[in-house]
Design a protein around this motif. Structure first.
Motif, short mmCIF file in Angstrom:
data_model
loop_
_atom_site.label_atom_id
_atom_site.label_comp_id
_atom_site.label_asym_id
_atom_site.label_seq_id
_atom_site.Cartn_x
_atom_site.Cartn_y
_atom_site.Cartn_z
N LEU A 99 -6.74 76.42 7.77
CA LEU A 99 -7.99 77.08 8.13
C LEU A 99 -8.04 78.50 7.57
CD1 LEU A 99 -8.42 75.94 11.85
CD2 LEU A 99 -9.91 75.34 9.94
N ALA A 100 -6.87 79.03 7.26
CA ALA A 100 -6.79 80.37 6.67
C ALA A 100 -6.37 80.32 5.21
CB ALA A 100 -5.80 81.22 7.46
N SER A 101 -6.50 79.16 4.57
CA SER A 101 -6.13 79.02 3.17
C SER A 101 -6.99 79.93 2.28
CB SER A 101 -6.31 77.56 2.72
OG SER A 101 -6.21 77.44 1.31
N PRO A 102 -6.44 80.45 1.21
CA PRO A 102 -7.26 81.24 0.28
C PRO A 102 -8.27 80.38 -0.47
CG PRO A 102 -5.04 80.95 -0.58
CD PRO A 102 -5.01 80.45 0.83
N ARG A 103 -8.09 79.06 -0.42
CA ARG A 103 -9.01 78.15 -1.12
C ARG A 103 -10.04 77.62 -0.13
NH1 ARG A 103 -7.36 73.55 -3.61
NH2 ARG A 103 -8.90 73.92 -5.25
N SER A 104 -11.30 77.89 -0.39
CA SER A 104 -12.37 77.52 0.54
C SER A 104 -12.46 76.02 0.75
CB SER A 104 -13.71 78.07 0.05
OG SER A 104 -14.04 77.54 -1.22
N VAL A 105 -12.19 75.24 -0.31
CA VAL A 105 -12.30 73.79 -0.16
C VAL A 105 -11.26 73.26 0.82
CG1 VAL A 105 -10.81 73.28 -2.16
CG2 VAL A 105 -12.52 71.60 -1.42
N GLU A 106 -10.08 73.87 0.85
CA GLU A 106 -9.06 73.46 1.81
C GLU A 106 -9.47 73.85 3.23
OE1 GLU A 106 -5.32 75.03 0.57
OE2 GLU A 106 -5.27 73.86 -1.30
N ARG A 107 -10.08 75.03 3.37
CA ARG A 107 -10.56 75.44 4.69
C ARG A 107 -11.63 74.48 5.19
NH1 ARG A 107 -10.94 80.45 1.99
NH2 ARG A 107 -13.21 80.60 2.34
N ALA A 108 -12.51 74.07 4.29
CA ALA A 108 -13.59 73.16 4.67
C ALA A 108 -13.03 71.80 5.08
CB ALA A 108 -14.57 73.00 3.52
N VAL A 144 -10.31 74.31 19.25
CA VAL A 144 -11.62 74.97 19.34
C VAL A 144 -11.50 76.48 19.18
CG1 VAL A 144 -13.55 75.51 20.89
CG2 VAL A 144 -12.81 73.14 20.61
N PRO A 145 -10.51 77.15 19.81
CA PRO A 145 -10.38 78.59 19.56
C PRO A 145 -10.18 78.94 18.09
CG PRO A 145 -9.11 77.96 21.49
CD PRO A 145 -9.56 76.69 20.84
N LEU A 146 -9.49 78.08 17.36
CA LEU A 146 -9.30 78.32 15.93
C LEU A 146 -10.63 78.23 15.18
CD1 LEU A 146 -6.04 76.22 15.39
CD2 LEU A 146 -6.23 78.66 15.86
N LEU A 147 -11.46 77.26 15.56
CA LEU A 147 -12.78 77.13 14.94
C LEU A 147 -13.66 78.33 15.28
CD1 LEU A 147 -13.52 73.34 15.61
CD2 LEU A 147 -12.92 74.39 13.41
N GLU A 162 -15.81 83.34 8.44
CA GLU A 162 -15.95 82.47 7.27
C GLU A 162 -17.18 82.84 6.45
OE1 GLU A 162 -15.07 80.57 4.48
OE2 GLU A 162 -13.76 79.80 6.08
N ALA A 163 -16.98 83.00 5.14
CA ALA A 163 -18.09 83.35 4.24
C ALA A 163 -18.55 82.18 3.39
CB ALA A 163 -17.66 84.51 3.33
N ASP A 164 -17.66 81.25 3.10
CA ASP A 164 -18.02 80.12 2.24
C ASP A 164 -18.92 79.15 3.00
OD1 ASP A 164 -17.37 78.37 -0.26
OD2 ASP A 164 -17.00 77.06 1.47
N GLU A 165 -20.02 78.73 2.38
CA GLU A 165 -20.98 77.90 3.11
C GLU A 165 -20.44 76.52 3.45
OE1 GLU A 165 -24.64 76.81 1.23
OE2 GLU A 165 -23.76 76.76 -0.78
N HIS A 166 -19.64 75.92 2.58
CA HIS A 166 -19.08 74.60 2.89
C HIS A 166 -18.09 74.70 4.05
CE1 HIS A 166 -20.04 72.17 -1.00
NE2 HIS A 166 -21.05 72.93 -0.63
N ALA A 167 -17.21 75.69 4.00
CA ALA A 167 -16.22 75.84 5.05
C ALA A 167 -16.88 76.20 6.38
CB ALA A 167 -15.19 76.90 4.65
N LEU A 168 -17.88 77.07 6.34
CA LEU A 168 -18.59 77.44 7.56
C LEU A 168 -19.34 76.25 8.14
CD1 LEU A 168 -19.55 79.45 9.64
CD2 LEU A 168 -21.29 80.25 8.01
N THR A 169 -20.01 75.49 7.28
CA THR A 169 -20.72 74.30 7.74
C THR A 169 -19.77 73.31 8.39
OG1 THR A 169 -22.40 74.55 6.01
CG2 THR A 169 -22.18 72.38 7.01
N SER A 170 -18.61 73.12 7.79
CA SER A 170 -17.61 72.20 8.35
C SER A 170 -17.13 72.67 9.71
CB SER A 170 -16.42 72.07 7.39
OG SER A 170 -16.82 71.53 6.15
#
Length: 408
Positions: free
Chosen positions: A179-188, A205-208, A215-223
């Motif tokens: 969830l804290a990966s530097p790669r947004s696709v992995e976070r998503a 849930v607390p992590l989410l 979260e700034a990336d739209e895919h990761a935030l949407t997920s």
């Protein structure tokens, strides 16, 4: 510096020849798992495709699925993992099968566990039936023994289903680091995976919630939004997610509305008008193939969410949705939207109930007028339109419906 642990340690200790996947013995699994470490991208891709089509064939899980899941967890966790986002996506399939079937309602894990326990109680009788069938078909000994040892193949939910689910769940406490990966696709990918495990909600849930704030990336935030809606308490989703309906990005607004609709469907709070409006607008969004959620079929997922809250849809909402049928991005999305519109306009009650074409309400007439052009464009034996209409009690032919609409 200590040497990196081998993620495939113990691979040869598994009796793969006595486990099964969709095509029989799982003895071909180890080479594919090893190939996931190849430096050749094509080799890795082919190996993952082979595993996907065998141990999660069309969403089914088999006795080989849980052991595969445990090794894939270790592969994903290695610091030098190749294609980690694809491994995380594969773990989602190993856990829940076809993930589009898990939205918008979430994973019915209690039902799975109950069904698996019932089948486990019948293990001996199922094995005896497998032996009888093998004898009747004069199967050779290895195949006969394979059938007897794997009596749940083709059944779902089964102990094999739950074992694969739990194998991924066991790895979740370590996987959430991404969830804290530097790669947004992995976070998503890992955020979406988290949403498949409601039994772990107290920890995840607390992590989410933390991700929603940063979260700034739209895919990761949407997920993260969709996952929150799947596993958090409905009132918490309503409190935390509504602000994202004002986001400038359509995909994020859709993710928020999806979560909020889930909260309303499972709770007692009616959905807000902005939630419904966002979902109505989202039914005609283009597919997003790179998004893992619902295989990227945004429009059809929005339609399914609207179906889950259809008791709160107004006649204007239903008309608006009907008018969007020709604007959907694919026939698949159109069929799902059609199903949602009909479920709202023609609430069939009782088995075998049919809709009266001579007693149509104004909104029902509007819907059928919108359906006719779709039907005409796709009027072949492959068309889903007649089957969707029939599910909602509309068994008349197109000619009969046209005649009913011509009569005031």
């Amino acid at each position: 510096m200590s040497a990196q642990a081998d993620p495939l340690a113990g691979l040869d200790e598994v009796a793969w020849e006595w486990l099964v996947h969709a095509y029989g013995s799982a003895k071909d699994v180890p080479p594919n798992l090893r190939a996931l470490r190849s430096q050749d991208a094509r080799v890795r891709r082919d190996a993952l495709t082979g595993l996907n089509s065998s141990v999660t064939h069309q969403g089914s899980r088999y006795s080989a699925s849980a052991p595969v899941a445990r090794f894939v967890v270790e592969l994903a966790l290695t610091p030098d993992a190749l294609d980690r986002e694809n491994l995380l996506g594969f773990l989602c399939t190993l856990a829940v099968g076809l993930d589009d079937e898990r939205l918008p309602a979430g994973v019915p894990v209690s039902e799975w566990r109950y069904g698996a326990a019932c089948l486990e109680a019948e293990r001996d009788s199922l094995a005896a039936r497998a032996a009888e069938r093998a004898d009747h078909e004069m199967r050779p000994w290895p195949e006969r023994e394979l059938w007897i040892r794997n009596p749940f193949s083709g059944l779902t939910p089964s102990p094999d289903t739950v074992a694969a689910y739990d194998a991924v769940r066991d790895g979740l406490p370590r996987l959430v680091r991404f969830l804290a990966s530097p790669r947004s696709v992995e976070r998503a990918r890992v955020a979406y995976l988290v949403g498949m495990f409601p039994e772990s909600a107290a920890e995840t849930v607390p992590l989410l919630v933390d991700r929603l704030d940063v979260e700034a990336d739209e895919h990761a935030l949407t997920s993260a939004l969709v996952a929150h809606g799947l596993i958090a308490v409905p009132s918490e989703t309503l409190d935390r997610v509504a602000r994202f309906l004002d986001d400038e990005r359509p995909l994020v607004r859709w993710g928020a509305a999806t979560a909020l609709a889930r909260a309303s469907a499972t709770g007692s709070e009616p959905p807000s008008r902005p939630t419904i409006g966002t979902l109505v607008e989202s039914t005609v969004l283009e597919d997003v193939p790179d998004l893992r959620i619902h295989d990227g079929w945004i429009g059809s997922c929005a339609a399914k969410s609207l179906a889950s809250i259809r008791r709160w849809l107004t006649t204007d909402d239903i008309r608006d949705l009907a008018d969007r049928l020709p604007l959907t991005s694919s026939s698949f999305n159109c069929d799902q939207l059609l199903d949602t519109v009909l479920s709202a306009a023609f609430p069939v009650t009782g088995p075998g109930a049919t809709a009266r074409l001579d007693h149509l309400t104004p909104v029902q007439r509007h819907v059928l007028h919108a359906v006719l052009p779709i039907w005409e464009l796709n009027d072949s034996w492959l068309s889903e339109v007649p089957r969707v209409l029939a599910r909602h009690g509309l068994t008349g032919t197109r000619t009969e419906i046209e005649a009913a609409l011509a009569t005031r």
